[in-house]
Design an enzyme around this catalytic site. Structure first.
Site, PDB file in Angstrom:
ATOM      1  N   HIS A  85      15.868  37.906  13.311  1.00 47.07           N
ATOM      2  CA  HIS A  85      14.920  38.340  12.287  1.00 47.07           C
ATOM      3  C   HIS A  85      15.511  38.264  10.885  1.00 47.07           C
ATOM      4  CE1 HIS A  85      16.689  42.408  11.498  1.00 47.07           C
ATOM      5  NE2 HIS A  85      17.072  42.319  12.759  1.00 47.07           N
ATOM      6  N   CYS A  98      20.143  43.506  17.462  1.00 49.30           N
ATOM      7  CA  CYS A  98      19.434  42.279  17.124  1.00 49.30           C
ATOM      8  C   CYS A  98      20.215  41.488  16.074  1.00 49.30           C
ATOM      9  CB  CYS A  98      18.029  42.602  16.625  1.00 49.30           C
ATOM     10  SG  CYS A  98      16.933  43.193  17.942  1.00 49.30           S
TER      11      CYS A  98
END
Length: 502
Positions: free
Chosen positions: A396, A415
């Site tokens: 992301h 992440c």
């Protein structure tokens, strides 16, 4: 027995070759060795140098050379049995199935073990077969060369430690730490070793040596010796030796990279690469999970691009990251688009966070659901690349751009944050009909959450390799999750007991 007679006996011997890997075990292969006694003695000498390949000669029951005249057949059998076991480890890896390492993909079927076995038995110089097996992987030579340097330093007594303290700045003076820094780098930097000793002064030659060292180790080459550089400089030489031994074993029987496009994220190198076969299309810095929230090693596929993603905050993030901020300043948290919900009668109901006494909320259990709106303040930025997996890990965007300039980039919650997400978007959207640059920009600016399936799912490999080979040079990165150390322990475990040397 005369040497000529011993050679005739060896030539007439049928010597079975033991293979230690069950996946490639074959019935004993009777064959007459072409090797002379001198060649077999060179073979045992080569086996005693297996430390050059990251293996321990003690694992292979190498027969003593003195046994050759007294028992030529037994000597030949033991020598070739030891060589066969070493050959198997060199080609297939000493650690066949490393624990909890799904990123290490071996392809034993691609290694023609029967042919290698016959080559060993039929070679006039079986030591040459061992040499060839040690260098099958294209990166083995560079790692092996670096291992030889590290072992030489270890044999010479290693290097001293640099005392702890504040950052050592170029131009500063310190009668204890600067000489220790100079002595440490002189061990590995010939140019500094040849330069004049500046004593307590952190002079330009030493600063240049520090920059060279930082560049080689993937750190910011600013010449400043802070906590990160100091920790790396003070690593024991034995740790470096073991790291290189692991790097060699990891690459044995490595599966060939698949054809087509793929995304590789090397976690300890903090880098993402988009590859098309062997061609690199894109490389960028990334931020990965901190050791307490390690990014898992995955083999998945990117299926969807999400524009303007909202963030459903995981309970752990809410407890450990958001709660301290709420206790300090509720308004600043709300200003970043966070919403809080509770469940009443089976339905989710939004609450006003200003009505909660956050100091009474226990750290052990966060009782609310949290969601952050899409937008410039979102922790996920404007783009999320979805790759379905059980750990809810994705790639992301992020509003925190300064993080990518740091040499250590392991501080996410698991992440992977992208330095240049728009460049990855261009690749991910390739072939998606109706999505040109204008529509992409309009969608991003519109602020609405939109999911777009990619035309062709892209394999994503989250791997862990602390030894990076580029242009024939080895760059070692910190073992941030301790996986190299765990592999080294497996590497040192005794294998199936060998037949005693004769």
């Amino acid at each position: 027995m005369r040497r000529r007679d011993l050679c005739l006996v060896l030539a007439a011997s049928a010597v079975p070759l033991a293979v230690s890997d069950q996946a490639h075990s074959q019935p004993p292969v009777p064959a007459s060795t072409r090797a002379s006694v001198d060649a077999l003695l060179r073979l045992t000498a080569r086996l005693r140098r297996l430390e050059e390949d990251g293996l321990d000669p003690a694992w292979y029951a190498i027969p003593a050379d003195e046994a050759a005249p007294a028992d030529p057949r037994g000597f030949a059998s033991s020598a070739l049995r030891a060589a066969g076991a070493a050959l198997s480890d060199l080609l297939l890896g000493r650690v066949r199935q490393p624990t909890d390492r799904p990123d290490i993909l071996r392809d034993p079927a691609a290694v023609p073990m029967p042919r290698w076995q016959l080559d060993l038995l039929g070679a006039a110089e079986p030591a040459a077969v061992i040499d060839r097996a040690a260098l099958v992987h294209p990166e083995a030579l560079a790692i092996r060369t670096e291992l030889a340097r590290a072992r030489a330093i270890l044999a010479a007594g290693g290097w001293g430690r640099i005392p702890a303290g504040p950052t050592i700045e170029p131009g500063s003076s310190d009668p204890d730490r600067v000489p220790a820094l100079r002595a440490r780098l002189r061990v590995t930097d010939p140019a500094l070793a040849a330069a004049e000793d500046g004593g307590a002064l952190y002079d330009p030659p030493l600063a240049e040596a520090v920059r060279r060292w930082q560049e080689e180790n993937g750190l910011e080459a600013d010449g400043r010796v802070g906590a990160i550089s100091l920790a790396q400089l003070n690593r024991p030489v034995l740790d470096r030796v073991n790291q290189l031994r692991v790097a060699l074993d990891m690459r044995r029987a490595a599966a060939r990279p698949p054809a087509g496009r793929r995304i590789d994220v090397n976690i300890p190198d903090y880098r993402l690469q988009v590859m098309d076969g062997t061609k690199r299309l894109l490389r960028m810095n990334v931020v990965v999970g901190r050791p307490s929230r390690a990014t898992p090693l995955l083999q998945v596929r990117m299926t969807t691009v999400q524009f303007n993603p909202p963030w459903g905050v995981p309970e752990r993030n809410a407890r450990e990251d958001l709660l301290p901020k709420l206790r300090r300043d509720v308004k600043s948290v709300v200003a970043k688009g966070f919403h809080f919900y509770t469940v009443v009668g089976g339905e989710r109901v939004e609450i006003d966070p200003a009505t909660v006494d956050w100091n009474t909320v226990p750290k052990e259990r966060f009782p609310y659901l949290v969601r952050q709106d899409a937008g410039d303040e979102s922790a996920l930025g404007r783009l999320k690349f979805i790759m379905p997996n059980n750990d809810d890990i994705y790639l992301h965007d992020t509003p925190d751009r300064a993080a990518f300039n740091r040499p250590d980039r392991a501080f996410s919650s698991g992440c992977i944050r992208l330095e240049r997400p728009m460049e990855l978007l261009t690749i991910a959207m390739d072939g998606v009909r109706g999505w040109d640059d204008a529509r992409i920009r309009k969608t991003l600016d519109g602020g609405q959450t939109v999911n777009v399936p990619v035309a062709r799912p892209i394999p994503v490999h989250l791997i862990y390799s602390t030894a990076v080979v580029e242009d024939g040079h080895v760059r070692l990165r910190p073992d941030i999750y301790g996986l190299d150390a765990a592999y080294a322990r497996e590497l040192a475990r005794p294998a199936v007991p060998q037949v005693a040397a004769r």
